[in-house]
Design an enzyme around this catalytic site. Structure first.
Site, PDB file in Angstrom:
ATOM      1  N   HIS A   1       6.429  -7.603 -10.012  1.00 22.92           N
ATOM      2  CA  HIS A   1       5.915  -7.015  -8.764  1.00 22.92           C
ATOM      3  C   HIS A   1       6.357  -7.883  -7.592  1.00 22.92           C
ATOM      4  CE1 HIS A   1       2.475  -4.454  -6.949  1.00 22.92           C
ATOM      5  NE2 HIS A   1       3.272  -4.875  -5.971  1.00 22.92           N
TER       6      HIS A   1
ATOM      7  N   HIS B   1       8.109  -8.281  -3.922  1.00 24.43           N
ATOM      8  CA  HIS B   1       8.620  -7.814  -2.643  1.00 24.43           C
ATOM      9  C   HIS B   1       9.685  -8.825  -2.221  1.00 24.43           C
ATOM     10  CE1 HIS B   1       5.231  -4.947  -1.515  1.00 24.43           C
ATOM     11  NE2 HIS B   1       4.718  -5.593  -2.566  1.00 24.43           N
TER      12      HIS B   1
ATOM     13  N   LYS C   1      10.410   2.937  -7.758  1.00 18.89           N
ATOM     14  CA  LYS C   1       9.055   2.589  -7.343  1.00 18.89           C
ATOM     15  C   LYS C   1       8.481   3.684  -6.461  1.00 18.89           C
ATOM     16  CE  LYS C   1       5.301   0.491  -6.147  1.00 18.89           C
ATOM     17  NZ  LYS C   1       5.281  -0.646  -5.244  1.00 18.89           N
TER      18      LYS C   1
ATOM     19  N   HIS D   1       5.418   4.515  -4.047  1.00 23.65           N
ATOM     20  CA  HIS D   1       4.406   3.796  -3.272  1.00 23.65           C
ATOM     21  C   HIS D   1       3.710   4.750  -2.319  1.00 23.65           C
ATOM     22  CE1 HIS D   1       2.375   0.847  -0.786  1.00 23.65           C
ATOM     23  NE2 HIS D   1       2.731  -0.094  -1.644  1.00 23.65           N
TER      24      HIS D   1
ATOM     25  N   HIS E   1       2.411   2.692  -7.161  1.00 16.34           N
ATOM     26  CA  HIS E   1       1.238   2.280  -6.390  1.00 16.34           C
ATOM     27  C   HIS E   1       0.610   3.580  -5.906  1.00 16.34           C
ATOM     28  CE1 HIS E   1      -0.625  -0.452  -3.100  1.00 16.34           C
ATOM     29  NE2 HIS E   1      -1.186   0.738  -3.016  1.00 16.34           N
TER      30      HIS E   1
ATOM     31  N   HIS F   1      -1.115  -2.490  -9.539  1.00 14.22           N
ATOM     32  CA  HIS F   1      -2.436  -2.536  -8.897  1.00 14.22           C
ATOM     33  C   HIS F   1      -3.493  -1.775  -9.678  1.00 14.22           C
ATOM     34  CE1 HIS F   1      -1.078  -4.707  -5.429  1.00 14.22           C
ATOM     35  NE2 HIS F   1      -0.197  -3.780  -5.097  1.00 14.22           N
TER      36      HIS F   1
ATOM     37  N   HIS G   1      -0.024  -4.112   5.069  1.00 13.27           N
ATOM     38  CA  HIS G   1       0.180  -2.664   5.138  1.00 13.27           C
ATOM     39  C   HIS G   1       0.232  -2.131   6.568  1.00 13.27           C
ATOM     40  CE1 HIS G   1       0.345  -1.841   0.876  1.00 13.27           C
ATOM     41  NE2 HIS G   1      -0.492  -2.846   0.758  1.00 13.27           N
TER      42      HIS G   1
ATOM     43  N   ASP H   1       2.900  -9.702  -6.597  1.00 15.61           N
ATOM     44  CA  ASP H   1       2.851  -8.989  -5.315  1.00 15.61           C
ATOM     45  C   ASP H   1       3.256  -9.947  -4.194  1.00 15.61           C
ATOM     46  OD1 ASP H   1       2.547  -6.857  -3.618  1.00 15.61           O
ATOM     47  OD2 ASP H   1       0.374  -6.768  -3.723  1.00 15.61           O
TER      48      ASP H   1
END
Length: 568
Positions: A135, A137, A218, A220, A247, A273, A321, A361
């Site tokens: 996970h 980024h 992915k 999201h 996600h 998550h 976010h 994450d």
């Protein structure tokens, strides 16, 4: 003539043997050596006046018949066991686990040592497989330095740098970005795999990312994880033997958790998550742990549940976010994701093996260098609060240790189709190995081996007369330099991309390895972490009930593997 040694004297000389117990860092976790592959009186050890010398423990065999490197007398901690053994490395791969020495004069030798063999002293050390963080980024390349120094040797995720999209989602979108990131991967001494953006309702935008080199897709919520996008993404994944990570929809805009599960249509998916506060269907994303086709993971910011967990999360969420605290709807969105009851249940679901994997994450609410620390902190907290697991007794925590090590090694490898190369210490696999002093286990590795060559180690002043004078800190070693870098690390891609010849087309130096078996893996395949409970989350109180039992625990006020290890 035989010489009898006390257990203490033997352990100090050759490391622990069968029946000896080892405390992991400053936790309450004890592992016990189950088997010793070495032979008493025939152990090999390097040094002045010791065994590995010409005509003694070192044979006359040529390079083709001996190991390139032997790690001597190490304690291996892996999902399959806790054993004492010598580890042979040949051509960058684990060649054997057994008894090293000179087969001309020693009995029981399964690993020959010769003039072509280097020795790494494993006496008193624990060896684990390199960690796999699924996970990531890819916001900053410096994450790789932190991850590698923590014992993580494979990173899977997406991104393009500190773009707004990457700050929130693990997607490398489109062929152009995929090509650039694969080219960038050549410069880093770690195994890498990239996920494309899976949010589209038609196949072509997804297929072209797989053809460009993505190992999976992915989905999201920030890009719109609707049932139509889920269905389309999984259809493409089935056609290309790649994995999908998701996600889910925190706001339940396109449907509740039941609608998302229905869109899966029984197809394999990695649910990011699956936890108490990281995002996804509020408040009951944990329910997907009971699905046979769902491979659930959680991330490390909630690991384990402590007195500080809730306070930390709100600010993290607003930043990651792209939310505005002055907007009521944004604040409500953030607060809906942070629930003490589900965070507490997450601890227990990890301990019982319902949550199969743990990841970071990175820089998007999680800490890239703390996957391993927080895994073992969770294991410690659960032992203290819940006692021994079924399968463990009063003497050791072997089963619990195997369960937790599997969460960041073999299970992520199985999930993303790379277990044929990495994820465990087994003959034939890429020699990504992490060596730990027991007192620093899980916190600060002594050495990280990548593809059979030392990549990072604790090293003293380079101008000193010996390797140990201060300042001792992590320094990159020769596996990270020149052409060795590309020969000691792997880049994972899809079979479709490999067949399309992207290595030559992109001018890549690293070996490309295709993922495989992504669509057939199920929750049953998650080693030591395959429990599928029926979970219910109360929509008013957020209480979590699994197979009829309420899951709750107290937050920890103090943790091991923490401040005492980071004074300097």
């Amino acid at each position: 003539m035989t010489l009898r040694l006390s257990r203490r004297a033997y352990a100090e000389m050759f490391g622990p043997t069968t029946g000896d117990r080892i405390r992991l860092a400053d936790t309450e976790l004890l592992i016990e050596v189950e088997r010793d592959h070495t032979l008493y009186g025939e152990e090999v050890k390097f040094g002045g006046g010791k065994v590995i010398r010409d005509g003694m423990g070192q044979s006359q065999l040529p390079a083709a018949d001996v190991a390139d490197t032997v790690i001597t007398n190490a304690v291996i901690l892996d999902h399959w066991g806790i054993v004492k053994a010598d580890i042979a490395i040949k051509h960058g791969r684990i060649a054997a686990i057994g008894k090293a020495g000179n087969p001309d004069i020693q009995p029981g030798v399964t690993i020959a040592i010769g003039a072509a063999t280097e020795i790494i002293a494993g006496e008193g050390l624990i060896v684990t497989a390199g960690g796999i963080d699924t996970h990531i980024h890819f916001i900053s390349p410096q994450q790789i330095d932190e991850a590698l120094a923590s014992g993580v040797t494979t990173m899977i995720g997406g991104g393009t740098g500190p773009a707004t999209g990457t700050n929130a989602t693990t997607c490398t979108p489109g062929p152009w970005h995929m090509e650039r990131m694969l080219q960038a991967a050549d410069g880093w001494p770690i195994n890498l795999g990239f996920l494309g953006k899976g949010n589209a309702s038609r196949p072509q935008p997804l297929v072209e990312q797989i053809e460009a080199g993505a190992i999976g897709l992915k989905l999201h919520e920030d890009w719109g994880t609707t049932p139509a996008a889920i269905d389309n993404c999984l259809t493409v994944a089935d056609d290309t033997d790649t994995q999908v990570a998701i996600h889910t929809d925190t706001l339940n805009e396109a449907g509740f958790v039941e609608a998302t599960v229905a869109a899966f249509k029984g197809r394999t998916i990695h649910t990011y998550h699956t936890e108490g506060a990281g995002g996804g269907h509020a408040p009951d994303i944990l329910k997907v742990c009971g699905e046979a086709n769902v491979l659930p993971s959680s991330t490390n910011p909630t690991r384990p549940y402590t007195i500080n967990t809730l306070d930390e999360h709100l600010d993290m969420l607003m930043v990651c976010h792209h939310l505005d605290p002055s907007i009521a709807e944004d604040l409500a969105f953030a607060e809906s994701r942070i629930r003490r009851e589900t965070i507490a249940a997450e601890d227990i679901l990890h301990d019982l093996g319902a949550l199969s994997m743990l990841s970071s994450d990175s820089q998007a609410m999680g800490r890239v260098g703390e996957v391993i620390i927080r895994t073992w902190q969770t294991a410690h907290k659960m032992k203290v609060q819940r006692g021994a697991l079924t399968g463990d007794g009063a003497r050791n925590d072997n089963f619990r240790a195997k369960r937790y090590v599997a969460k960041y090694t073999i299970n992520p490898a199985l999930t993303h189709g790379i277990a044929h190369e990495v994820g465990s210490i087994e003959p034939g696999k890429w020699a990504d190995l992490v060596l730990w002093e027991p007192a620093f286990f899980g916190v600060k590795p002594a050495m990280i081996v990548k593809g059979g060559m030392i990549a990072v180690a604790q090293m003293g002043d380079p101008n000193a007369s010996i390797p140990t004078p201060q300042p001792v800190h992590y320094r990159e070693m020769f596996a990270t330099r020149g052409g060795a870098l590309a020969r000691t690390s792997l880049t994972f891609v899809s079979q479709l991309a490999l067949d399309a010849g992207i290595s030559a087309r992109y001018g890549l130096a690293k070996r490309l390895v295709p993922v495989r078996g992504c669509r057939t893996v199920t929750k049953r395949d998650m080693i030591h972490n395959a429990w599928q409970p029926a979970i219910r989350v109360d929509p008013e109180t957020y209480d979590v009930v699994a197979d009829g039992a309420l899951l709750t625990c107290e937050p920890a006020a103090v943790l091991p593997m923490a401040q005492r290890y980071f004074l300097f």
